[in-house]
Design an enzyme around this catalytic site. Sequence first.
Site, PDB file in Angstrom:
ATOM      1  N   HIS A  73       0.886  -1.418   0.257  1.00  0.00           N
ATOM      2  CA  HIS A  73      -0.067   0.080  -0.066  1.00  0.00           C
ATOM      3  C   HIS A  73       0.786   1.644   0.179  1.00  0.00           C
ATOM      4  CE1 HIS A  73       0.870  -0.470   4.481  1.00  0.00           C
ATOM      5  NE2 HIS A  73       0.604   0.935   4.462  1.00  0.00           N
TER       6      HIS A  73
ATOM      7  N   HIS B 171       4.509   8.643  13.807  1.00  0.00           N
ATOM      8  CA  HIS B 171       3.859   7.731  12.967  1.00  0.00           C
ATOM      9  C   HIS B 171       4.423   6.425  13.856  1.00  0.00           C
ATOM     10  CE1 HIS B 171       4.451   6.792   9.932  1.00  0.00           C
ATOM     11  NE2 HIS B 171       3.754   5.599   9.216  1.00  0.00           N
TER      12      HIS B 171
HETATM   13  O1  LIG Z   1       0.449  -2.705   8.569  1.00  0.00           O
HETATM   14  C1  LIG Z   1       1.015  -2.236   7.871  1.00  0.00           C
HETATM   15  O2  LIG Z   1       1.580  -2.678   7.273  1.00  0.00           O
HETATM   16  C2  LIG Z   1       1.047  -0.255   7.969  1.00  0.00           C
HETATM   17  C3  LIG Z   1       0.276  -0.285   9.264  1.00  0.00           C
HETATM   18  C4  LIG Z   1       0.554   1.939   8.935  1.00  0.00           C
HETATM   19  C5  LIG Z   1      -0.208   1.915   9.533  1.00  0.00           C
HETATM   20  C6  LIG Z   1      -0.924   3.445   9.100  1.00  0.00           C
HETATM   21  C7  LIG Z   1      -0.057   4.721   8.684  1.00  0.00           C
HETATM   22  C8  LIG Z   1       0.571   3.533   8.023  1.00  0.00           C
HETATM   23  O3  LIG Z   1       1.695   4.534   7.317  1.00  0.00           O
HETATM   24  C9  LIG Z   1       1.380   2.231   7.450  1.00  0.00           C
HETATM   25  O4  LIG Z   1       1.844   1.711   6.584  1.00  0.00           O
HETATM   26 FE   LIG Z   2       3.151   3.160   6.458  1.00  0.00          FE
END
Ligand SMILES: O=C(O)/C=C/c1cccc(O)c1O
Ligand SMILES: [Fe+2]
EC number: 1.13.11.16
Length: 315
Positions: A115, A179
């Site tokens: 993603h 984060h």
């Molecule tokens: O668990 C994952 O693959 C990624 C989680 C996540 C959650 C919040 C912000 C991000 O940049 C993430 O990749």
């Molecule tokens: Fe991420």
Amino acid sequence: MTAAAVGLSHSPLIGRNDPAPDVLAAVEDAVETARSFVRAFDPDLVVLYAPDHYNGFFYKEMPPFCLATEANAVGDFGSAAGALSVDTDAARSLARGVLDRGVDLTVSARMTVDHGFVQPLEVLFGGIDKVPVVPVFVNGVATPLGPVSRIRALGTAIGEAAAVLDRRVLFLGSGGLSHDPPVPVLDGAPPRVADALIEGHPPTPEQRARGEERVIQAGRDYAAGSTRMVPINPAWDNLVLDTLESGRLTDVDAWTVEWMGAEGGGSAHEVRTWIAAFASLAATGSYRTTSRFYAPIPEWIAGFAVTTAEQEPNR
Ligand SMILES: O=C(O)/C=C/c1cccc(O)c1O
Ligand SMILES: [Fe+2]
């Protein structure tokens, strides 16, 4: 050559654990501004810097960064699966240009992405096959992490190499800012988890669903205030954005891995993708920020930002 840059946070929790409607509307406004910027710029090549979350890169071989001449998305968290429209000729040319400039680039002839790459392509272009792209993985989670100065060097080398192409190039950074999502850590991991992080066994659909549900629940807990995750840090996030906006990119060379993690949490290193994108733009001449949005969004486990920048008219 004409160039521009966009920095865009990603989160797999978008659409699954959303903030209050006014916050969501402000994000949508900012994203629409970025979409209009990209439409007006009309890139014919996107150099996309993004991290991985143990879907494509594993400890068996973990490069600090890697450029792809072909890439396939796994389709995690409901993101698109399949081939990205990689411009293989441009990718090879940039790879040669980076190596010629003394940056030890790893090249993948078939990169697996998640993603982190897919979301910005979906958000800004409506899909993973809409625009010629050169994917560049930038490690932002797997320790040990190298000095940020090397990421700036990578971005600079790619920007210089892109400058000799007669193209309209958008440098796009995906991730950050502060984060601390529950991404697994090798240090101290139980043997089964460690083995998965090293070898990269593809999860079964049930295992993937369980892992994704764990992250979604973490977002709910984080928003409710009941978690030990490092808090989103708006002051640090704005320092990062101020630095990128000011063009004083050499400042990042003094940012230590430890300081970044302490200020912004385990995944704060995803801002390396932004640093690479802005260093690439800076390598083509002076630039100015044309839009900047920031909001701390615990529901998405993200210090969430969107920034657009263009070359100064009289460089
Ligand atoms: O668990 C994952 O693959 C990624 C989680 C996540 C959650 C919040 C912000 C991000 O940049 C993430 O990749
Ligand atoms: Fe991420």
